[in-house]
Design a protein around this motif. Structure first.
Motif, short mmCIF file in Angstrom:
data_model
loop_
_atom_site.label_atom_id
_atom_site.label_comp_id
_atom_site.label_asym_id
_atom_site.label_seq_id
_atom_site.Cartn_x
_atom_site.Cartn_y
_atom_site.Cartn_z
N ILE A 110 81.44 31.18 85.23
CA ILE A 110 82.49 32.15 84.93
C ILE A 110 81.87 33.35 84.21
O ILE A 110 82.36 34.47 84.28
CB ILE A 110 83.61 31.51 84.09
CG1 ILE A 110 84.80 32.47 84.00
CG2 ILE A 110 83.13 31.10 82.71
CD1 ILE A 110 86.03 31.86 83.38
N TYR A 111 80.77 33.09 83.53
CA TYR A 111 79.97 34.17 82.93
C TYR A 111 78.54 33.68 82.74
O TYR A 111 78.30 32.52 82.38
CB TYR A 111 80.52 34.61 81.58
CG TYR A 111 79.65 35.67 80.93
CD1 TYR A 111 79.57 36.94 81.46
CD2 TYR A 111 78.89 35.37 79.80
CE1 TYR A 111 78.75 37.91 80.89
CE2 TYR A 111 78.07 36.32 79.23
CZ TYR A 111 78.01 37.59 79.78
OH TYR A 111 77.18 38.54 79.22
N ALA A 112 77.58 34.56 83.01
CA ALA A 112 76.18 34.24 82.79
C ALA A 112 75.43 35.52 82.45
O ALA A 112 75.81 36.62 82.89
CB ALA A 112 75.56 33.58 84.01
N THR A 113 74.38 35.38 81.66
CA THR A 113 73.55 36.54 81.33
C THR A 113 72.11 36.11 81.09
O THR A 113 71.85 35.04 80.54
CB THR A 113 74.09 37.28 80.08
OG1 THR A 113 73.33 38.47 79.87
CG2 THR A 113 74.02 36.42 78.84
N ASP A 114 71.19 36.95 81.54
CA ASP A 114 69.76 36.75 81.33
C ASP A 114 69.26 37.77 80.32
O ASP A 114 69.64 38.95 80.38
CB ASP A 114 68.97 36.95 82.63
CG ASP A 114 69.21 35.86 83.65
OD1 ASP A 114 69.82 34.84 83.29
OD2 ASP A 114 68.77 36.04 84.80
N LEU A 115 68.40 37.33 79.43
CA LEU A 115 67.68 38.23 78.53
C LEU A 115 66.20 38.03 78.81
O LEU A 115 65.68 36.92 78.66
CB LEU A 115 67.97 37.91 77.06
CG LEU A 115 69.43 37.86 76.61
CD1 LEU A 115 69.49 37.60 75.11
CD2 LEU A 115 70.14 39.15 76.95
N VAL A 116 65.51 39.10 79.22
CA VAL A 116 64.09 39.02 79.54
C VAL A 116 63.34 40.10 78.78
O VAL A 116 63.61 41.29 78.95
CB VAL A 116 63.85 39.17 81.05
CG1 VAL A 116 62.36 39.03 81.35
CG2 VAL A 116 64.64 38.14 81.84
N LEU A 117 62.41 39.67 77.93
CA LEU A 117 61.60 40.58 77.14
C LEU A 117 60.19 40.61 77.74
O LEU A 117 59.57 39.56 77.91
CB LEU A 117 61.56 40.11 75.69
CG LEU A 117 61.04 41.07 74.63
CD1 LEU A 117 61.92 42.32 74.55
CD2 LEU A 117 60.98 40.38 73.27
N ILE A 118 59.69 41.82 78.04
CA ILE A 118 58.41 41.95 78.74
C ILE A 118 57.52 42.97 78.02
O ILE A 118 57.98 44.05 77.64
CB ILE A 118 58.63 42.42 80.19
CG1 ILE A 118 59.55 41.48 80.95
CG2 ILE A 118 57.29 42.54 80.93
CD1 ILE A 118 59.95 41.99 82.33
N GLY A 119 56.25 42.62 77.88
CA GLY A 119 55.26 43.55 77.36
C GLY A 119 54.44 44.11 78.51
O GLY A 119 53.98 43.36 79.37
N ALA A 120 54.28 45.43 78.54
CA ALA A 120 53.48 46.08 79.59
C ALA A 120 52.65 47.17 78.94
O ALA A 120 53.14 48.28 78.68
CB ALA A 120 54.38 46.67 80.67
N GLY A 121 51.39 46.86 78.61
CA GLY A 121 50.54 47.85 77.95
C GLY A 121 51.08 48.20 76.59
O GLY A 121 51.34 47.33 75.75
N ASN A 122 51.31 49.50 76.37
CA ASN A 122 51.80 49.95 75.06
C ASN A 122 53.33 50.01 75.01
O ASN A 122 53.90 50.69 74.14
CB ASN A 122 51.21 51.32 74.72
CG ASN A 122 51.58 52.40 75.74
OD1 ASN A 122 52.53 52.25 76.50
ND2 ASN A 122 50.81 53.47 75.78
N THR A 123 53.98 49.32 75.91
CA THR A 123 55.44 49.39 76.01
C THR A 123 56.05 48.00 76.07
O THR A 123 55.47 47.08 76.63
CB THR A 123 55.84 50.19 77.27
OG1 THR A 123 55.27 51.50 77.19
CG2 THR A 123 57.35 50.31 77.40
N VAL A 124 57.23 47.88 75.51
CA VAL A 124 58.01 46.64 75.62
C VAL A 124 59.36 47.01 76.23
O VAL A 124 59.93 48.07 75.92
CB VAL A 124 58.19 45.95 74.25
CG1 VAL A 124 58.93 46.83 73.27
CG2 VAL A 124 58.91 44.62 74.42
N THR A 125 59.84 46.16 77.12
CA THR A 125 61.14 46.44 77.75
C THR A 125 62.00 45.17 77.74
O THR A 125 61.48 44.06 77.87
CB THR A 125 60.97 46.97 79.18
OG1 THR A 125 62.22 47.43 79.68
CG2 THR A 125 60.41 45.92 80.12
#
Length: 217
Positions: A167-182
């Motif tokens: 009925i509800y779902a959510t993903d949280l994905v934290l990623i490091g890429a070089g000098n950046t985090v998203t």
């Protein structure tokens, strides 16, 4: 003659060591404008996706995190959620979509975000809050080998008598890429959740961030 050869070899070594650094970009943190230009767009996902004007900057609420440890771990993501480099994308016609937030900084700053991702998985994955009518829980989520590192979790609430899909779902994905985090946040209501969207978004997002770092002055 020998000194000339050695001098030539030394110059070659210096040149070779300089090439990767140049190709990888200056290494300086990206500006907010550079980050915004490197974010995902609706066009990256196809004609079914459009900008989301609601610009929701929330992740899991405290009652969804269920435990104090998990709520604290998710709360640590707030500086990312306030970033000026953010994009909000909807799947047209459905209460579902993807959001991306990004920050750029020093290696130590990015390293601290890696620790935040590890804590998020440690303290949230495995949490369950089932009731007589609903199955509620948080699991660890993998989006494959993307970036320097990646940590993800998935929250879902299923009411079996209504629908086998969440009925509800959510993903949280934290990623490091070089000098950046998203941070990628993918969610959906009323059986509209796309379980493959987070992986797809991660595979699209990281190359764009890497390209921005290579071309940054």
């Amino acid at each position: 003659m020998r000194s000339a050869i050695l001098g030539g070899l030394a110059a070659s070594v210096l040149l070779a060591s300089a090439v990767p650094a140049t190709a990888a970009g200056s290494g300086k943190p990206l500006t907010p404008a550079q980050l915004r230009a490197a974010l995902l767009t609706p066009e990256d996902f196809g004609d079914d996706y459009t900008p989301n004007t609601k610009r929701n900057r929330e992740t899991l609420k405290a009652d969804q995190a269920h435990t104090k440890k998990c709520a604290k771990a998710v709360g640590a993501l707030k500086p990312l959620l306030r970033s000026k480099a953010a994009v909000f994308i909807d799947k047209e016609g459905d209460p579902a979509g993807i959001r991306q937030f990004a920050l750029s900084g020093t290696s130590s700053a990015v390293s601290s975000w890696k620790k935040a991702g590890m804590v998020m998985v440690r303290d949230c994955a495995g949490v369950k809050a089932n009731t007589r009518t609903a199955k509620v829980g948080i699991t660890r989520l993998s989006v494959g080998r993307v970036g320097s590192w990646a940590y993800g979790i998935r929250y879902s609430k299923v009411i079996p008598e209504m629908n086998p899909e969440p009925i509800y779902a959510t993903d949280l994905v934290l990623i490091g890429a070089g000098n950046t985090v998203t941070l990628l946040v993918s969610d959906g209501f009323f059986a509209t959740f796309d379980p493959g969207l987070s992986r797809r978004a991660a595979e699209l997002a990281v190359p764009k961030l890497r390209d921005a770092q290579r071309t940054a002055s």
